[in-house]
Design a protein around this motif. Sequence first.
Motif, mmCIF file in Angstrom:
data_model
loop_
_atom_site.group_PDB
_atom_site.id
_atom_site.type_symbol
_atom_site.label_atom_id
_atom_site.label_comp_id
_atom_site.label_asym_id
_atom_site.label_seq_id
_atom_site.Cartn_x
_atom_site.Cartn_y
_atom_site.Cartn_z
ATOM 1 N N LEU A 1 0.910 -1.190 -0.050
ATOM 2 C CA LEU A 1 -0.006 -0.031 -0.129
ATOM 3 C C LEU A 1 0.901 1.210 -0.034
ATOM 4 N N CYS A 2 0.780 2.001 -1.060
ATOM 5 C CA CYS A 2 1.337 3.420 -1.383
ATOM 6 C C CYS A 2 0.537 4.678 -1.320
ATOM 7 N N PRO A 3 0.042 5.063 -0.345
ATOM 8 C CA PRO A 3 -1.139 5.947 -0.371
ATOM 9 C C PRO A 3 -0.618 7.294 -1.149
ATOM 10 N N ASP A 4 0.526 7.772 -0.892
ATOM 11 C CA ASP A 4 0.844 8.792 -1.793
ATOM 12 C C ASP A 4 1.587 8.612 -3.226
ATOM 13 N N ARG A 5 1.809 7.544 -3.530
ATOM 14 C CA ARG A 5 2.319 7.016 -4.800
ATOM 15 C C ARG A 5 3.824 7.390 -4.609
ATOM 16 N N ASN A 6 4.474 7.805 -3.531
ATOM 17 C CA ASN A 6 5.900 7.934 -3.370
ATOM 18 C C ASN A 6 6.285 6.516 -2.775
ATOM 19 N N LEU A 7 7.311 5.990 -3.654
ATOM 20 C CA LEU A 7 7.798 4.546 -3.300
ATOM 21 C C LEU A 7 8.962 4.637 -2.241
ATOM 22 N N ALA A 8 9.209 5.728 -1.860
ATOM 23 C CA ALA A 8 10.034 5.896 -0.697
ATOM 24 C C ALA A 8 9.732 5.339 0.591
ATOM 25 N N ARG A 9 8.396 5.429 0.773
ATOM 26 C CA ARG A 9 7.714 4.979 1.898
ATOM 27 C C ARG A 9 6.267 4.081 1.550
ATOM 28 N N TYR A 10 6.389 3.175 1.898
ATOM 29 C CA TYR A 10 4.982 2.292 1.693
ATOM 30 C C TYR A 10 4.798 1.417 2.700
ATOM 31 N N PHE A 11 3.585 0.651 2.737
ATOM 32 C CA PHE A 11 3.370 -0.276 3.792
ATOM 33 C C PHE A 11 3.232 -1.852 3.179
ATOM 34 N N GLU A 12 3.510 -2.562 3.904
ATOM 35 C CA GLU A 12 3.637 -4.016 3.306
ATOM 36 C C GLU A 12 2.862 -4.912 4.319
ATOM 37 N N ILE A 13 1.732 -5.893 3.830
ATOM 38 C CA ILE A 13 1.217 -6.633 4.855
ATOM 39 C C ILE A 13 1.320 -7.870 4.170
ATOM 40 N N GLU A 14 1.873 -9.054 4.781
ATOM 41 C CA GLU A 14 2.016 -10.288 4.233
ATOM 42 C C GLU A 14 1.527 -11.472 5.144
ATOM 43 N N VAL A 15 0.792 -12.470 4.324
ATOM 44 C CA VAL A 15 0.293 -13.715 5.110
ATOM 45 C C VAL A 15 0.684 -15.136 4.779
ATOM 46 N N SER A 16 1.191 -15.967 5.547
ATOM 47 C CA SER A 16 1.660 -17.297 5.127
ATOM 48 C C SER A 16 0.608 -18.006 5.101
ATOM 49 N N PRO A 17 0.807 -19.431 4.490
ATOM 50 C CA PRO A 17 0.017 -20.318 4.613
ATOM 51 C C PRO A 17 -0.468 -20.975 5.791
ATOM 52 N N HIS A 18 0.057 -20.358 7.074
ATOM 53 C CA HIS A 18 -0.413 -20.794 8.353
ATOM 54 C C HIS A 18 -1.047 -19.647 9.056
ATOM 55 N N ASN A 19 -1.456 -18.565 8.240
ATOM 56 C CA ASN A 19 -2.066 -17.517 8.797
ATOM 57 C C ASN A 19 -1.310 -16.610 9.570
ATOM 58 N N THR A 20 0.168 -16.804 9.312
ATOM 59 C CA THR A 20 1.065 -16.112 10.074
ATOM 60 C C THR A 20 1.338 -14.742 9.439
ATOM 61 N N VAL A 21 1.182 -13.196 10.298
ATOM 62 C CA VAL A 21 1.165 -12.131 9.506
ATOM 63 C C VAL A 21 2.170 -11.391 9.814
ATOM 64 N N TRP A 22 3.017 -10.795 8.771
ATOM 65 C CA TRP A 22 4.096 -9.715 9.011
ATOM 66 C C TRP A 22 3.286 -8.330 8.237
ATOM 67 N N ASP A 23 3.536 -7.491 9.109
ATOM 68 C CA ASP A 23 3.217 -6.143 8.531
ATOM 69 C C ASP A 23 4.289 -5.156 8.693
ATOM 70 N N GLY A 24 4.390 -4.260 7.996
ATOM 71 C CA GLY A 24 5.526 -3.367 8.307
ATOM 72 C C GLY A 24 5.600 -1.983 7.289
ATOM 73 N N ILE A 25 6.327 -1.292 7.872
ATOM 74 C CA ILE A 25 6.504 0.150 7.105
ATOM 75 C C ILE A 25 7.878 0.029 6.361
ATOM 76 N N ILE A 26 7.859 0.156 5.128
ATOM 77 C CA ILE A 26 9.289 0.225 4.210
ATOM 78 C C ILE A 26 9.675 1.529 4.028
ATOM 79 N N ALA A 27 10.919 1.926 4.206
ATOM 80 C CA ALA A 27 11.425 3.243 3.937
ATOM 81 C C ALA A 27 12.623 2.742 3.155
ATOM 82 N N ASN A 28 12.644 3.529 1.882
ATOM 83 C CA ASN A 28 13.318 3.231 0.781
ATOM 84 C C ASN A 28 13.684 4.685 0.262
ATOM 85 N N PRO A 29 14.556 5.579 0.639
ATOM 86 C CA PRO A 29 14.421 6.917 0.438
ATOM 87 C C PRO A 29 15.265 7.134 -0.951
ATOM 88 N N THR A 30 16.351 6.228 -1.191
ATOM 89 C CA THR A 30 17.046 6.500 -2.400
ATOM 90 C C THR A 30 16.598 5.543 -3.326
#
Length: 157
Positions: free
Chosen positions: A108-137
């Motif tokens: 999810l990238c609400p402002d379409r600026n790929l320097a910062r976005y949100f990531e949500i992942e789910v495994s086949p075991h229903n394990t959730v990883w969610d994070g904020i990704i910073a990629n300024p350069t």
Amino acid sequence: MGIVTLLGIASLAVGASPNALPVYTCPKVTTPPIIDGKLDDAAWKCAPAVELVNTVDGAPVKWTTKARMCWDDTCLYVAFDCVDQDVWGTMLKRDDPIYEEEVAEVFLCPDRNLARYFEIEVSPHNTVWDGIIANPTGSDRVAKATSSGPARACARR
């Protein structure tokens, strides 16, 4: 074998796609879908399926994955129907690094600026990883896991 993964993400953050990319119209629902691994309720029936393609060149992929999305006043709902001949995963704790294994991912990238976005992942075991990704350069990707959001998941084989 198919796997269905559903997410209920507690804050709506949807940005418009650039004109050169396909656009998915995400319908608003009055009754949220039931997070049970099935796609048979009214909310999912009004959400059009889109077949995902190779992100590099847009070509079809070997194993089909279809996604559906809808939203209400509090949540964005995402469903994946993934075909996979070897569904596997070993990690079971929230925010384990499941991105190293098989997962369904939402970016999810609400402002379409790929320097910062949100990531949500789910495994086949229903394990959730969610994070904020910073990629300024564009080459210094830093991920910070967050457990603050009440993401819910249901994977079904």
